[in-house]
Motif scaffolding. Structure first.
Motif, PDB file in Angstrom:
ATOM      1  N   THR A   9     -53.936 -19.353  61.438  1.00 37.22           N
ATOM      2  CA  THR A   9     -53.518 -19.309  60.030  1.00 37.22           C
ATOM      3  C   THR A   9     -54.107 -20.500  59.276  1.00 37.22           C
ATOM      4  O   THR A   9     -54.069 -21.633  59.767  1.00 37.22           O
ATOM      5  CB  THR A   9     -51.983 -19.339  59.950  1.00 37.22           C
ATOM      6  N   ASN A  10     -54.661 -20.249  58.119  1.00 38.92           N
ATOM      7  CA  ASN A  10     -55.254 -21.322  57.314  1.00 38.92           C
ATOM      8  C   ASN A  10     -55.013 -21.009  55.842  1.00 38.92           C
ATOM      9  O   ASN A  10     -54.482 -19.942  55.508  1.00 38.92           O
ATOM     10  CB  ASN A  10     -56.747 -21.500  57.672  1.00 38.92           C
ATOM     11  N   PRO A  11     -55.367 -21.927  54.952  1.00 41.33           N
ATOM     12  CA  PRO A  11     -55.011 -21.726  53.524  1.00 41.33           C
ATOM     13  C   PRO A  11     -55.584 -20.450  52.918  1.00 41.33           C
ATOM     14  O   PRO A  11     -55.020 -19.932  51.950  1.00 41.33           O
ATOM     15  CB  PRO A  11     -55.598 -22.973  52.846  1.00 41.33           C
ATOM     16  N   ILE A  12     -56.676 -19.940  53.465  1.00 39.33           N
ATOM     17  CA  ILE A  12     -57.241 -18.707  52.919  1.00 39.33           C
ATOM     18  C   ILE A  12     -56.249 -17.548  53.060  1.00 39.33           C
ATOM     19  O   ILE A  12     -56.194 -16.636  52.230  1.00 39.33           O
ATOM     20  CB  ILE A  12     -58.586 -18.371  53.610  1.00 39.33           C
ATOM     21  N   ASP A  13     -55.443 -17.597  54.140  1.00 32.25           N
ATOM     22  CA  ASP A  13     -54.504 -16.496  54.394  1.00 32.25           C
ATOM     23  C   ASP A  13     -53.422 -16.352  53.319  1.00 32.25           C
ATOM     24  O   ASP A  13     -52.711 -15.345  53.291  1.00 32.25           O
ATOM     25  CB  ASP A  13     -53.825 -16.684  55.761  1.00 32.25           C
ATOM     26  N   GLN A  14     -53.307 -17.337  52.444  1.00 36.01           N
ATOM     27  CA  GLN A  14     -52.361 -17.189  51.324  1.00 36.01           C
ATOM     28  C   GLN A  14     -52.742 -16.002  50.447  1.00 36.01           C
ATOM     29  O   GLN A  14     -51.885 -15.369  49.847  1.00 36.01           O
ATOM     30  CB  GLN A  14     -52.377 -18.437  50.435  1.00 36.01           C
ATOM     31  N   LEU A  15     -54.062 -15.756  50.362  1.00 37.85           N
ATOM     32  CA  LEU A  15     -54.583 -14.620  49.585  1.00 37.85           C
ATOM     33  C   LEU A  15     -54.022 -14.575  48.161  1.00 37.85           C
ATOM     34  O   LEU A  15     -53.708 -13.518  47.634  1.00 37.85           O
ATOM     35  CB  LEU A  15     -54.308 -13.299  50.311  1.00 37.85           C
ATOM     36  N   LYS A  16     -53.907 -15.753  47.555  1.00 38.94           N
ATOM     37  CA  LYS A  16     -53.515 -15.782  46.151  1.00 38.94           C
ATOM     38  C   LYS A  16     -54.699 -15.400  45.260  1.00 38.94           C
ATOM     39  O   LYS A  16     -54.519 -14.803  44.196  1.00 38.94           O
ATOM     40  CB  LYS A  16     -53.020 -17.178  45.758  1.00 38.94           C
ATOM     41  N   ILE A  17     -55.889 -15.764  45.669  1.00 37.03           N
ATOM     42  CA  ILE A  17     -57.085 -15.513  44.856  1.00 37.03           C
ATOM     43  C   ILE A  17     -58.148 -14.786  45.691  1.00 37.03           C
ATOM     44  O   ILE A  17     -58.764 -13.826  45.225  1.00 37.03           O
ATOM     45  CB  ILE A  17     -57.635 -16.844  44.296  1.00 37.03           C
ATOM     46  N   VAL A  18     -58.324 -15.254  46.930  1.00 36.07           N
ATOM     47  CA  VAL A  18     -59.228 -14.521  47.832  1.00 36.07           C
ATOM     48  C   VAL A  18     -58.604 -13.156  48.119  1.00 36.07           C
ATOM     49  O   VAL A  18     -57.387 -13.025  48.255  1.00 36.07           O
ATOM     50  CB  VAL A  18     -59.444 -15.314  49.138  1.00 36.07           C
ATOM     51  N   GLY A  19     -59.454 -12.138  48.190  1.00 33.30           N
ATOM     52  CA  GLY A  19     -58.956 -10.791  48.473  1.00 33.30           C
ATOM     53  C   GLY A  19     -58.526 -10.027  47.234  1.00 33.30           C
ATOM     54  O   GLY A  19     -58.169  -8.859  47.310  1.00 33.30           O
ATOM     55  N   LYS A  20     -58.558 -10.701  46.082  1.00 32.06           N
ATOM     56  CA  LYS A  20     -58.173 -10.033  44.828  1.00 32.06           C
ATOM     57  C   LYS A  20     -59.424  -9.490  44.116  1.00 32.06           C
ATOM     58  O   LYS A  20     -60.475 -10.130  44.132  1.00 32.06           O
ATOM     59  CB  LYS A  20     -57.472 -11.030  43.898  1.00 32.06           C
ATOM     60  N   GLN A 480     -63.628 -18.081  44.354  1.00 34.39           N
ATOM     61  CA  GLN A 480     -62.315 -17.670  44.887  1.00 34.39           C
ATOM     62  C   GLN A 480     -61.938 -18.516  46.109  1.00 34.39           C
ATOM     63  O   GLN A 480     -60.792 -18.921  46.260  1.00 34.39           O
ATOM     64  CB  GLN A 480     -62.346 -16.181  45.276  1.00 34.39           C
ATOM     65  N   THR A 481     -62.926 -18.770  46.964  1.00 30.32           N
ATOM     66  CA  THR A 481     -62.687 -19.557  48.168  1.00 30.32           C
ATOM     67  C   THR A 481     -62.254 -20.983  47.803  1.00 30.32           C
ATOM     68  O   THR A 481     -61.260 -21.506  48.328  1.00 30.32           O
ATOM     69  CB  THR A 481     -63.961 -19.610  49.031  1.00 30.32           C
ATOM     70  N   ALA A 482     -62.998 -21.604  46.891  1.00 35.21           N
ATOM     71  CA  ALA A 482     -62.682 -22.984  46.506  1.00 35.21           C
ATOM     72  C   ALA A 482     -61.329 -23.053  45.804  1.00 35.21           C
ATOM     73  O   ALA A 482     -60.542 -23.983  46.017  1.00 35.21           O
ATOM     74  CB  ALA A 482     -63.788 -23.541  45.614  1.00 35.21           C
ATOM     75  N   ALA A 483     -61.051 -22.037  44.958  1.00 31.39           N
ATOM     76  CA  ALA A 483     -59.771 -22.027  44.237  1.00 31.39           C
ATOM     77  C   ALA A 483     -58.609 -21.901  45.218  1.00 31.39           C
ATOM     78  O   ALA A 483     -57.607 -22.613  45.103  1.00 31.39           O
ATOM     79  CB  ALA A 483     -59.761 -20.871  43.231  1.00 31.39           C
ATOM     80  N   MET A 485     -58.578 -22.701  48.424  1.00 28.00           N
ATOM     81  CA  MET A 485     -58.479 -23.891  49.277  1.00 28.00           C
ATOM     82  C   MET A 485     -57.890 -25.083  48.544  1.00 28.00           C
ATOM     83  O   MET A 485     -57.117 -25.858  49.110  1.00 28.00           O
ATOM     84  CB  MET A 485     -59.871 -24.266  49.807  1.00 28.00           C
ATOM     85  N   MET A 486     -58.272 -25.262  47.280  1.00 27.22           N
ATOM     86  CA  MET A 486     -57.844 -26.460  46.562  1.00 27.22           C
ATOM     87  C   MET A 486     -56.582 -26.217  45.728  1.00 27.22           C
ATOM     88  O   MET A 486     -56.067 -27.140  45.105  1.00 27.22           O
ATOM     89  CB  MET A 486     -58.978 -26.974  45.663  1.00 27.22           C
ATOM     90  N   GLY A 487     -56.128 -24.964  45.698  1.00 29.53           N
ATOM     91  CA  GLY A 487     -54.910 -24.673  44.963  1.00 29.53           C
ATOM     92  C   GLY A 487     -55.070 -24.811  43.468  1.00 29.53           C
ATOM     93  O   GLY A 487     -54.223 -25.374  42.781  1.00 29.53           O
ATOM     94  N   VAL A 488     -56.187 -24.306  42.963  1.00 26.49           N
ATOM     95  CA  VAL A 488     -56.410 -24.342  41.514  1.00 26.49           C
ATOM     96  C   VAL A 488     -56.710 -22.919  41.043  1.00 26.49           C
ATOM     97  O   VAL A 488     -57.118 -22.073  41.835  1.00 26.49           O
ATOM     98  CB  VAL A 488     -57.601 -25.263  41.129  1.00 26.49           C
ATOM     99  N   PRO A 489     -56.491 -22.632  39.739  1.00 26.19           N
ATOM    100  CA  PRO A 489     -56.887 -21.310  39.248  1.00 26.19           C
ATOM    101  C   PRO A 489     -58.405 -21.180  39.188  1.00 26.19           C
ATOM    102  O   PRO A 489     -59.131 -22.185  39.195  1.00 26.19           O
ATOM    103  CB  PRO A 489     -56.270 -21.242  37.848  1.00 26.19           C
ATOM    104  N   LEU A 490     -58.849 -19.926  39.120  1.00 23.87           N
ATOM    105  CA  LEU A 490     -60.287 -19.647  39.161  1.00 23.87           C
ATOM    106  C   LEU A 490     -61.052 -20.356  38.043  1.00 23.87           C
ATOM    107  O   LEU A 490     -62.188 -20.799  38.231  1.00 23.87           O
ATOM    108  CB  LEU A 490     -60.476 -18.127  39.053  1.00 23.87           C
ATOM    109  N   ILE A 618     -61.969  -8.387  53.213  1.00 22.14           N
ATOM    110  CA  ILE A 618     -62.779  -8.148  52.025  1.00 22.14           C
ATOM    111  C   ILE A 618     -62.414  -9.219  51.000  1.00 22.14           C
ATOM    112  O   ILE A 618     -61.288  -9.256  50.499  1.00 22.14           O
ATOM    113  CB  ILE A 618     -62.539  -6.721  51.482  1.00 22.14           C
ATOM    114  N   LEU A 619     -63.365 -10.089  50.706  1.00 23.43           N
ATOM    115  CA  LEU A 619     -63.071 -11.273  49.898  1.00 23.43           C
ATOM    116  C   LEU A 619     -62.793 -10.914  48.447  1.00 23.43           C
ATOM    117  O   LEU A 619     -61.982 -11.558  47.785  1.00 23.43           O
ATOM    118  CB  LEU A 619     -64.236 -12.270  49.998  1.00 23.43           C
ATOM    119  N   ASN A 620     -63.515  -9.903  47.944  1.00 28.03           N
ATOM    120  CA  ASN A 620     -63.277  -9.419  46.586  1.00 28.03           C
ATOM    121  C   ASN A 620     -63.528  -7.916  46.578  1.00 28.03           C
ATOM    122  O   ASN A 620     -64.688  -7.480  46.596  1.00 28.03           O
ATOM    123  CB  ASN A 620     -64.208 -10.137  45.594  1.00 28.03           C
TER     124      ASN A 620
END
Lengths: 733, 169
Positions: A9-20, A480-483, A485-490, A618-620
């Motif tokens: 599990t890593n921050p990408i798994d939050q899928l707040k922006i990645v996967g959208k 999306q990846t950077a957003a 990971m760093m917890g910022v909006p796109l 699927i990242l996007n």
């Protein structure tokens, strides 16, 4: 960052922006014509002159004499570059033929001169005044005729003639057998933006604004060709008007712009004229393929053999069309063989899904034919021969393999149960209708990819990597990846790509770009998170990044504040261990096509298309879907119309423009459906993603061919399936 | 060389041009309006589509000096990144592009196509020439077929145009 154990599990798994399915961040630029492509950089350097390329009028031989005097007197003339005055040139690692020919000519439309003038019109006019006397020699231009003079050839990274078991013994004794030959023609990338470059020298340093998929490869090859240090070369390629493999390498536009700029002592811009592109640059080589499949009466494959012949210039490589056959289906006795003949046609090289695209066009017809011989539904036949391990090495499992799920899901969604197994039975007015299916596989390739990430005092995250966006959506998925990971909006992320002064990425090719380049950004962001935590005195393991802030215990600090006036910067690369060896990493697709074939004219019309993909996370979904529908469209082209016609006497591709080389247009393509199966692949990378850009092309052509067979009962094994190949077999209207 | 005055996106532009200069190169090289793209320079791909006095044409197939006094609308004249034309916004929403190189031509064509249908101009697939033309998928696909998208965004482009057409009626 070394990736040698499966991702947890890593921050990408939050899928707040990645996967959208977010809109592309470069969309407003592209739709308003403000995204700058290579030839359009009026802003970067003043006083640009125009170069026009002269191509060889013969395919093989030499230049006896070349008269430049008339051209040199033409209005606006500034300089001319030929092999005589260009100085000593090397050859790039990725080039087979030289990019500036003369006196020896290796292929038709090989560049032999660049004329530089004040304006485009003057350069073009002066180029027509270059007089060349050639001595033509005979060449070999016919693959079928050259086929028997082959040598064994290994594909990229593959051994020659891999196989296992006893194919020669097993095939003849199989109760049900298929032995058939298939051909695929030469294909042209035909990307919309021609190869183009602007070159400017400053002392002995060279900057080239160009259109290129692989910045680092091309910096190296340009330096090597010019005989200068690679540190002296800078490449800038932020927007690329399509590549499909045609812009993987240094090509004549960039080299000649550099040479022209040196000769004219001012910046020079060069675009390849469209009619020059098909013969001057690379293409997907034609293949002749033989497939043999032996099976038990209940449809278990016991022997599978796939041989492929293709041709290339001396020193070139084969089209690796047997690649997927080593992995796609089970069967104890297997053989594959790749044969390379010498041809004097223009240089063959990679085009989208090299190997699999033509290989699956053949293999997946063969599977359809075999299913019919067995009296099995073609989906059921494929399901019975699924394998969850590498068939040549059963100790090596696939990391994920949901091919059966792709086929079953697609069958249900497409209404496969309405297909009539008897071909030629369904009619809709003047249309004979039918359905076809094909499977596809394309491997997930892992390669080092680096990025630099900055955090500034406004809380803006800026990503820099030499990764390219060739229409694939790199800008957006990297943002999306950077957003995430760093917890910022796109909108707090800036992505800068395609500049050789940035860290070296995977680049765009082989559908490896998305997974590797975002994994590289992930690695850099992990480092940046550590830098933030360290600066704030947080324990980086329990620092939480979100809402533009970082939190640890009851302390919360905004990223802007954490960065401070000086900002923070981190750089890292993703580097892979041997998970790629321990596991076979591949992506899978099932393609479904419904066609109508005009009973009188034989014209094929695509009615419906569906692709079901299993390709990791699927990242996007929006840009990934576009990759797949685009590939499906290219697959329709390969099935129905695309073919570089070879003049076998003079040795060139005759239909070398967009009028003669037909590609699908709006009217050829129906609404297309794409389904991505829910999948994450922790073996692949911290992103748990793979690629889809080439997968979408894998098998489409055969699905169309199989649908045409189902509609008409006519089995065409030679692509493209043009109406002349159907007419004789059609029923009386 | 010859003088020519064009009205480009509403602004008067006086140019002194080589008579061989196409309208496309006048826009791209002389006015530095590079939103209009050169894909083939031979009228085969549609990337250079602009509107001249409201009608779409391939700007590579016409010389600039033939357009004295003409009103030219390019992609830059439709909208800007901060203020997109509805068709540009629909292309973004429906991902009606990939590499972006054919996109300005697709958008200019799409805007003109809807006007052509409204004006009752029939196409090859129009079944009845005597009735008002409809914005069906077949009509849109037929009328857009002069604009090649090698990335293969056709299905999405159609969704974008259909949405804008729906909003207009």
């Amino acid at each position: 960052m070394r990736f040698d154990t499966p991702a947890t599990t890593n921050p990408i798994d939050q899928l707040k922006i990645v996967g959208k399915p977010v809109d592309r961040i470069d969309g407003p630029l592209k739709t308003t014509g403000t995204a700058p492509y290579a030839y359009e950089r009026h802003d970067v350097v003043p006083n640009q002159a125009y170069g026009y390329v002269v191509g060889s009028a013969i395919a093989k031989g030499r230049i006896a004499s070349i008269d430049l005097s008339t051209a040199q007197r033409a209005p606006g003339f500034l300089a001319i570059v030929t092999a005589d005055n260009a100085g000593r040139l090397g050859r790039g690692r990725f080039n087979t033929a030289r990019l500036l020919g003369g006196p020896d000519i290796e292929h038709y439309h090989q560049a032999i001169a660049l004329v530089v003038a004040e304006t485009f019109e003057q350069a073009r006019a002066a180029a027509q005044l270059v007089r060349v006397d050639y001595v033509r020699t005979d060449g070999m231009f016919d693959l079928a005729a050259a086929k028997d003079s082959w040598t064994p050839a290994a594909g990229l990274g593959a051994p020659a003639d891999p196989g296992v078991g006893d194919f020669a013994g097993a095939f003849p004794t199989a109760p049900i057998q298929l032995d058939a030959a298939y051909t695929t023609p030469d294909h042209s990338h035909a990307m919309m933006e021609p190869h183009a470059s602007i070159a400017a020298w400053e002392g002995d340093s060279l900057t080239v604004w160009t259109s290129n998929q692989m910045i680092n490869w091309t910096v190296g090859d340009l330096a090597q060709t010019l005989g200068i240090a690679r540190e002296k070369v800078r490449l800038i390629s932020p927007f690329i008007g399509g590549g499909f493999g045609g812009k993987l390498f240094l090509r004549a536009d960039a080299l000649l712009a550099a040479l022209g700029a040196r000769a004219a002592r001012r910046p020079v811009k060069v675009a390849l004229p469209r009619p020059l592109m098909a013969n001057n640059t690379t293409h997907r080589p034609a293949t002749i393929q033989r497939i043999r499949i032996g099976a038990t009466r209940d449809g278990k494959i016991t022997a599978i053999g796939h041989e492929s012949w293709s041709g290339d210039l001396p020193g070139g490589g084969p089209e690796n069309a047997v690649q997927q056959t080593r992995l796609l289906y089970a069967g104890a006795n297997r053989m594959t063989a790749t044969r390379l003949a010498i041809l004097d046609l223009p240089e063959g090289n990679a085009m989208r899904a090299p190997g699999e695209a033509p290989g699956l066009m053949a293999l997946e017809i063969a599977m359809d034919e075999m299913a019919e011989k067995l009296g099995l539904d073609p989906i059921e036949f494929r399901v019975r021969n699924d394998t969850q391990v590498d068939p040549e090495n059963p100790g090596r499992p696939f990391s994920q393999r949901q091919l059966i799920e792709c086929l079953r899901t697609g069958a249900e969604r497409f209404g496969w149960n309405k297909r009539n197994a008897q071909p030629g039975r369904l009619r809709d007015g003047r249309w004979l209708t039918g359905m076809g299916v094909a499977a596809g596989l394309r491997n997930n390739l892992l390669t080092t990819s680096a990025a630099r990430v900055r955090l500034d005092h406004r809380g803006v995250v800026t990503v820099e990597t030499d990764m390219t966006d060739i229409g694939t959506g790199s800008y957006t998925i990297i943002a999306q990846t950077a957003a995430e990971m760093m917890g910022v909006p796109l909108d707090k992320v800036v992505v800068r790509l395609g500049d050789s002064s940035f860290p070296v990425s995977a680049g765009s090719g082989g559908q490896w770009g998305a997974n590797n380049s975002t994994a590289g950004v992930y690695a850099a962001c992990v480092k940046l998170r550590e830098a933030v935590a360290q600066k704030l005195g947080f324990n980086s393991a329990d620092a939480v990044f979100g809402d533009g802030q970082v939190r640890s215990g009851n302390r919360t600090v905004s990223l802007a504040e954490a960065a401070g006036e000086s900002g923070l910067v981190a750089e890292d690369a993703i580097e892979y261990g041997d998970l790629g060896k321990q596991y076979q990493q591949s992506t899978f697709v099932a393609h479904f096509v419904e066609v109508g074939v005009d009973v009188a004219t034989g014209e094929t019309h695509i009615r419906r298309m569906l692709a079901v993909c299993a390709a990791g996370r699927i990242l996007n979904p929006k840009s990934a879907r576009s990759q797949v529908i685009g590939a499906m469209t290219m697959g329709v082209g390969a099935a129905l119309m695309e073919q570089l016609a070879v003049d076998k006497r003079r040795g060139f591709f005759v239909n070398h423009d967009l009028a003669g080389y037909e590609v699908p247009v709006h009217a050829d393509i129906p609404h297309q459906e794409v389904i991505f199966l829910d999948e994450t692949d922790p073996i692949s990378s911290p992103m748990k993603a793979k690629g889809v850009g080439e997968l979408g092309l894998c098998g489409v052509g055969a699905a169309v061919a199989n649908a045409i067979y189902n509609a008409t009962g006519i089995r065409v094994r030679d692509y493209p399936i043009t109406l002349d190949k159907l007419l004789a077999g059609l029923p009386e209207a | 060389m010859s003088k020519v005055t064009l009205t480009v996106n509403g602004a008067n532009r006086e140019l002194e041009l080589d008579t061989r200069t196409t309208l496309l190169d006048a826009l791209r090289e002389h006015l530095q309006l590079t939103g209009t793209k050169k894909g083939c320079d031979h009228g085969q791909c549609g990337a250079c589509t602009v509107m001249v006095d409201g009608q779409r044409i391939n700007s590579c197939l016409t010389l600039a000096v033939m357009h004295e006094g003409d009103e030219i609308t390019t992609i830059e004249g439709l909208g800007t990144p901060g203020n997109l034309h509805p068709m540009q916004a629909a292309f973004v929403k429906h991902d009606g592009y990939q590499c972006g190189y054919c996109t300005p031509g697709q958008i200019c064509s799409a805007v003109a196509v809807l006007n052509e249908i409204k004006a009752g101009i029939p196409s090859h697939v129009s079944a009845d020439l005597t009735v008002a033309q409809q914005t069906t998928a077949a009509e849109l696909r037929e009328r857009m077929s002069g604009n090649i998208c090698r990335c293969g965004a056709y299905s999405n482009i159609l969704d974008a145009i259909t949405e804008v057409a729906g909003g207009q009626t």
